[in-house]
Design an enzyme around this catalytic site. Structure first.
Site, PDB file in Angstrom:
ATOM      1  CG  ASN A  24      44.461  40.530  49.703  1.00 41.21           C
ATOM      2  OD1 ASN A  24      45.467  40.405  50.267  1.00 41.21           O
ATOM      3  ND2 ASN A  24      44.583  40.450  48.460  1.00 41.21           N
ATOM      4  N   GLY A  32      40.132  42.649  41.011  1.00 40.84           N
ATOM      5  CA  GLY A  32      39.060  43.497  41.277  1.00 40.84           C
ATOM      6  C   GLY A  32      39.395  45.129  41.509  1.00 40.84           C
ATOM      7  CG  ASP A  34      43.698  45.285  46.288  1.00 34.81           C
ATOM      8  OD1 ASP A  34      44.286  46.307  46.412  1.00 34.81           O
ATOM      9  OD2 ASP A  34      44.101  44.042  46.801  1.00 34.81           O
ATOM     10  CB  THR A 123      29.670  42.803  46.075  1.00 37.10           C
ATOM     11  OG1 THR A 123      30.452  43.952  45.268  1.00 37.10           O
ATOM     12  CG2 THR A 123      28.919  43.281  47.261  1.00 37.10           C
TER      13      THR A 123
HETATM   14  N1  AR6 Z   1      35.590  50.536  40.544  1.00 38.85           N
HETATM   15  C1  AR6 Z   1      34.524  50.393  41.268  1.00 38.85           C
HETATM   16  N2  AR6 Z   1      33.998  48.905  41.650  1.00 38.85           N
HETATM   17  C2  AR6 Z   1      34.989  48.025  41.263  1.00 38.85           C
HETATM   18  C3  AR6 Z   1      35.950  48.420  40.591  1.00 38.85           C
HETATM   19  C4  AR6 Z   1      36.314  49.515  40.229  1.00 38.85           C
HETATM   20  N3  AR6 Z   1      37.292  49.978  39.312  1.00 38.85           N
HETATM   21  N4  AR6 Z   1      36.353  47.150  39.843  1.00 38.85           N
HETATM   22  C5  AR6 Z   1      35.776  46.061  40.560  1.00 38.85           C
HETATM   23  N5  AR6 Z   1      34.720  46.678  41.323  1.00 38.85           N
HETATM   24  P1  AR6 Z   1      36.210  42.822  44.390  1.00 38.85           P
HETATM   25  P2  AR6 Z   1      35.883  41.912  47.110  1.00 38.85           P
HETATM   26  C6  AR6 Z   1      33.471  46.167  41.995  1.00 38.85           C
HETATM   27  O1  AR6 Z   1      36.415  41.615  43.879  1.00 38.85           O
HETATM   28  O2  AR6 Z   1      34.819  41.015  46.815  1.00 38.85           O
HETATM   29  C7  AR6 Z   1      40.751  41.310  45.455  1.00 38.85           C
HETATM   30  O3  AR6 Z   1      41.603  40.398  44.717  1.00 38.85           O
HETATM   31  C8  AR6 Z   1      33.122  44.716  41.845  1.00 38.85           C
HETATM   32  O4  AR6 Z   1      32.459  44.514  40.480  1.00 38.85           O
HETATM   33  O5  AR6 Z   1      37.261  43.979  44.079  1.00 38.85           O
HETATM   34  O6  AR6 Z   1      35.880  42.641  48.265  1.00 38.85           O
HETATM   35  C9  AR6 Z   1      41.296  41.757  46.649  1.00 38.85           C
HETATM   36  O7  AR6 Z   1      42.757  41.507  46.743  1.00 38.85           O
HETATM   37  C10 AR6 Z   1      32.487  44.264  42.964  1.00 38.85           C
HETATM   38  O8  AR6 Z   1      31.138  44.940  43.168  1.00 38.85           O
HETATM   39  O9  AR6 Z   1      36.455  43.050  46.167  1.00 38.85           O
HETATM   40  C11 AR6 Z   1      40.942  40.714  47.587  1.00 38.85           C
HETATM   41  O10 AR6 Z   1      41.614  39.500  47.438  1.00 38.85           O
HETATM   42  C12 AR6 Z   1      33.094  45.163  44.025  1.00 38.85           C
HETATM   43  O11 AR6 Z   1      33.838  46.264  43.331  1.00 38.85           O
HETATM   44  C13 AR6 Z   1      39.430  40.380  46.896  1.00 38.85           C
HETATM   45  O12 AR6 Z   1      39.304  40.692  45.754  1.00 38.85           O
HETATM   46  C14 AR6 Z   1      34.047  44.307  45.042  1.00 38.85           C
HETATM   47  O13 AR6 Z   1      34.720  43.328  44.194  1.00 38.85           O
HETATM   48  C15 AR6 Z   1      38.284  41.001  47.813  1.00 38.85           C
HETATM   49  O14 AR6 Z   1      37.117  40.810  47.262  1.00 38.85           O
END
Ligand code: AR6
Length: 169
Positions: A24, A32, A34, A123
């Site tokens: 973010n 997630g 991050d 996503t």
């Molecule tokens: N390895 C691979 N993919 C993953 C993992 C992992 N370890 N963990 C989650 N995913 P998101 P965004 C997938 O929420 O939507 C954070 O709080 C997950 O299933 O990580 O871009 C940041 O700080 C999904 O398909 O990222 C921001 O505030 C994808 O990664 C916000 O979330 C992205 O999910 C960003 O949201």
């Protein structure tokens, strides 16, 4: 020629020159992917992010942009942090999502990275529908000139993997 590969699993377990983080704009961590990257990568990553915030990124990283730090304890040389757009029903933010992939690859080229692992940006918490996100990710990587030899999409679950696989078809 860039080869696109797909893997199902946890991106923090991947070995690559650069691992992309769906961050973010604060760059100071979150949930997630991050949260997982900072947990497994250790405090060095956050320390560099804080330095960036104290320096030229005082206002944070804008949506669609990318910046690199050390990868800490991850099996990579760099983490490339990019900020995906929150999905909107009323506004087309596709160009910002495409920009995340383009800017990450541009930075990877600057760094000399040859293998880059991407999660499915936006996503999760940012609610972008997987099929549309996969379309944008694949199209953008295919249309971006880069010296990166392998772009690896690392999808967390079987459904996301299947959606990317059919887009790649
Ligand atoms: N390895 C691979 N993919 C993953 C993992 C992992 N370890 N963990 C989650 N995913 P998101 P965004 C997938 O929420 O939507 C954070 O709080 C997950 O299933 O990580 O871009 C940041 O700080 C999904 O398909 O990222 C921001 O505030 C994808 O990664 C916000 O979330 C992205 O999910 C960003 O949201």
């Amino acid at each position: 020629m860039t080869t696109i590969t797909l893997v199902q699993g946890d991106i923090t377990r991947e070995s690559a020159d650069a691992i992309v983080n769906a961050a973010n704009s604060s760059l100071l961590g979150g949930g997630g992917v991050d949260g997982a990257i900072h947990r497994r990568g250790g405090p060095e990553i956050l320390a560099e992010c804080r330095k960036l915030r104290a320096g030229h990124l005082g206002k944070g990283l804008a949506t669609g942009r990318a910046v690199a730090t050390t990868a800490g304890a991850l099996d990579a040389r760099w983490v490339i942090h990019t900020v995906g757009p929150v999905h909107s029903e009323t506004e087309d933010r596709s160009e910002l999502l495409a920009s995340c992939y383009r800017e990450s690859l541009r930075l990877a080229d600057e760094l000399g990275a040859r293998t880059v692992a991407f999660p499915a940006i936006s996503t999760g918490v940012y609610r972008w529908p997987m099929d549309d996100a996969a379309r944008i990710a694949v199209e953008t990587v295919r249309n971006t000139p880069t010296a990166v030899e392998e772009v690896r999409f690392v999808l967390f679950d079987t459904r996301a993997h299947a959606v990317f696989a059919s887009r790649l078809g």
